[in-house]
Design an enzyme around this catalytic site. Structure first.
Site, PDB file in Angstrom:
ATOM      1  N   GLY A  83      35.953 -75.288 -36.118  1.00 22.76           N
ATOM      2  CA  GLY A  83      36.876 -74.514 -36.942  1.00 22.76           C
ATOM      3  C   GLY A  83      36.738 -73.001 -36.938  1.00 22.76           C
ATOM      4  O   GLY A  83      37.518 -72.302 -36.289  1.00 22.76           O
ATOM      5  N   GLY A  88      36.226 -81.472 -35.973  1.00 22.43           N
ATOM      6  CA  GLY A  88      35.291 -82.572 -36.247  1.00 22.43           C
ATOM      7  C   GLY A  88      34.818 -83.295 -34.994  1.00 22.43           C
ATOM      8  O   GLY A  88      33.632 -83.605 -34.861  1.00 22.43           O
TER       9      GLY A  88
END
Ligand code: AMP
Length: 398
Positions: free
Chosen positions: A356, A379
């Site tokens: 991210g 993720g």
């Protein structure tokens, strides 16, 4: 030789291809605000269509929890996808209990592209339900997965269908897996990992896995403070997880056993306040005062890291070196990233980054475009860095 099939391994002409893509794009005021995810899968959609396949796009959107939720319909994504690939994309509404998809695609022609409604409108999707997998698989002849970002989930559209149909990785998935393999699978040494970000607690598995695979591990960002505190260095008012200092020592011990050099900041940039354009001081770690906050690595640290990278062949990066959102505490991240980008551009090293905030930080520094590969997979990228098997990738294994 990779251990998964690609589009080159299948005869696609006239075949119905279920193509799992990531169309979980951000919306602002009802409009798609960033089309990166669509752009990434566009080459696979076009290639399949051009080779005469009937393309059925499968994707999730948000978390409707097994219900039909109008705001989470993929319908508005169809015209944007159509514009990007330069072909018609027909949206098919379904709750996945009805037979809307088989009916609407009965007379489909080679090259047609359909976007099927949010797979998560059926509760079976996230449970990898066998009946739903059979129903979806019956719609196609071949399954192609081009959504690496969803590969850490064992769902019907990522795993279930793959077990029932001949399968392959799409071009975006293939590119991602090849880049990741080059970075940690069979990398050229020396390999340096750069890990930063706020907390050690969120990256324990990642640090544990990396020390066994890389030659040097750079620890920066807020998490470096916990390591400094573990070594009895003063960290003042800095973000620090004191309850994890023993864990930090264990990681350093494990690194030592694995011959992995740990590189902590030689000096730091500090401020008395956490705010934009705060007065910043560049000081040795030993001089950090009780009311100081460490917000970035210092100038000596930056120079030392650049020299380290000059001798590296592979760099894997996750997490910023400092509080990059507020100036001047973006300097460490920017300078180090630009140096890695420069060495990548001259062909001296392979650089892979992801996760991210990392993508945002590297975009802000202007270094992103010269990295060998930037994963936007969040993720899934982190789980891969942690050394975990991703079910969606495993399901593609030959
Ligand atoms: P992560 O999501 O774990 O990669 O953490 C990213 C966040 O860590 C960013 O919002 C940074 O501002 C923050 N961060 C990095 N270095 C520091 C630091 N020294 N003190 C406080 N926050 C930091």
């Amino acid at each position: 030789m990779s251990n998964f099939y690609t589009l080159d391994d299948h005869d696609l002409n006239g075949k119905r291809v279920l193509l799992r893509v990531d169309l979980n794009v951000p919306f602002i005021d009802g409009k798609v605000s960033d089309t990166t995810r669509i752009q990434r899968v566009a080459p696979t959609i076009k290639e399949l269509s051009n080779k005469g396949a009937i393309v059925l796009l499968l994707a999730h959107f948000g978390r409707p929890n097994g219900q039909v939720v109008a705001e989470m319909s993929l319908e508005p994504v169809a015209p944007i996808t159509s514009k990007i690939i330069g072909k018609d994309v027909t949206f098919i509404a379904t709750d996945w209990h009805d037979d809307a998809v088989s009916t609407a695609t009965k007379n489909a022609k080679a090259g047609d592209v359909f976007l099927l409604e949010n797979t998560r409108f059926h509760a079976g999707e996230t449970k990898n339900d066998t009946d739903l997998a059979k129903k979806m698989a019956a719609l196609g002849d071949i399954y192609v997965n081009d959504a690496f970002s969803a590969a850490h989930r064992a769902h019907v559209s990522t795993v279930g269908i793959a077990k029932l149909l001949p399968s392959a990785a799409g071009r975006a998935m293939q590119q991602e897996l090849e880049a990741l393999n080059k970075a940690l699978g069979k990398p050229q040494h020396p390999v340096i990992a750069v890990v930063g970000g706020a907390k050690v607690s969120s990256k324990l598995d990642l640090l544990g896995n990396l020390v066994e695979k890389v030659d040097a591990l750079v620890i920066g960002g807020g998490m470096a403070n916990t390591f400094l505190a573990a070594l009895n260095q003063p960290v003042g008012k800095s973000l620090c997880e004191y309850d994890l200092t023993d864990t930090a020592l264990e990681i350093m011990g494990k690194a030592n056993d694995a011959n992995c050099e740990i590189l902590l900041p030689l000096d730091v940039a500090t401020a008395k306040e956490f705010k934009q354009h705060a007065d910043s001081q560049n000081i040795p770690v030993a001089d950090v005062a009780d009311d100081d906050m460490i917000l970035d690595i210092g100038s000596r640290a930056i120079t030392a890291l650049k020299t380290k990278f000059d001798a590296a062949k592979t760099v894997v990066w996750n997490g910023p070196m400092g509080a990059f959102e507020i100036e001047p505490f973006d300097i460490g991240t920017n300078q180090v990233a630009l140096h890695v980008a420069k060495l990548t551009k001259t062909g001296q090293l392979t650089s892979v980054a992801g996760g991210g905030d990392t993508v945002a930080a590297l975009n802000k520094s202007g270094a992103a475009q010269d990295f060998s590969y930037i994963s936007t997979a969040g993720g899934a990228f982190l789980e891969w860095l942690e050394g975990k098997e991703l079910p969606g990738v495993e399901a593609l294994n030959k």
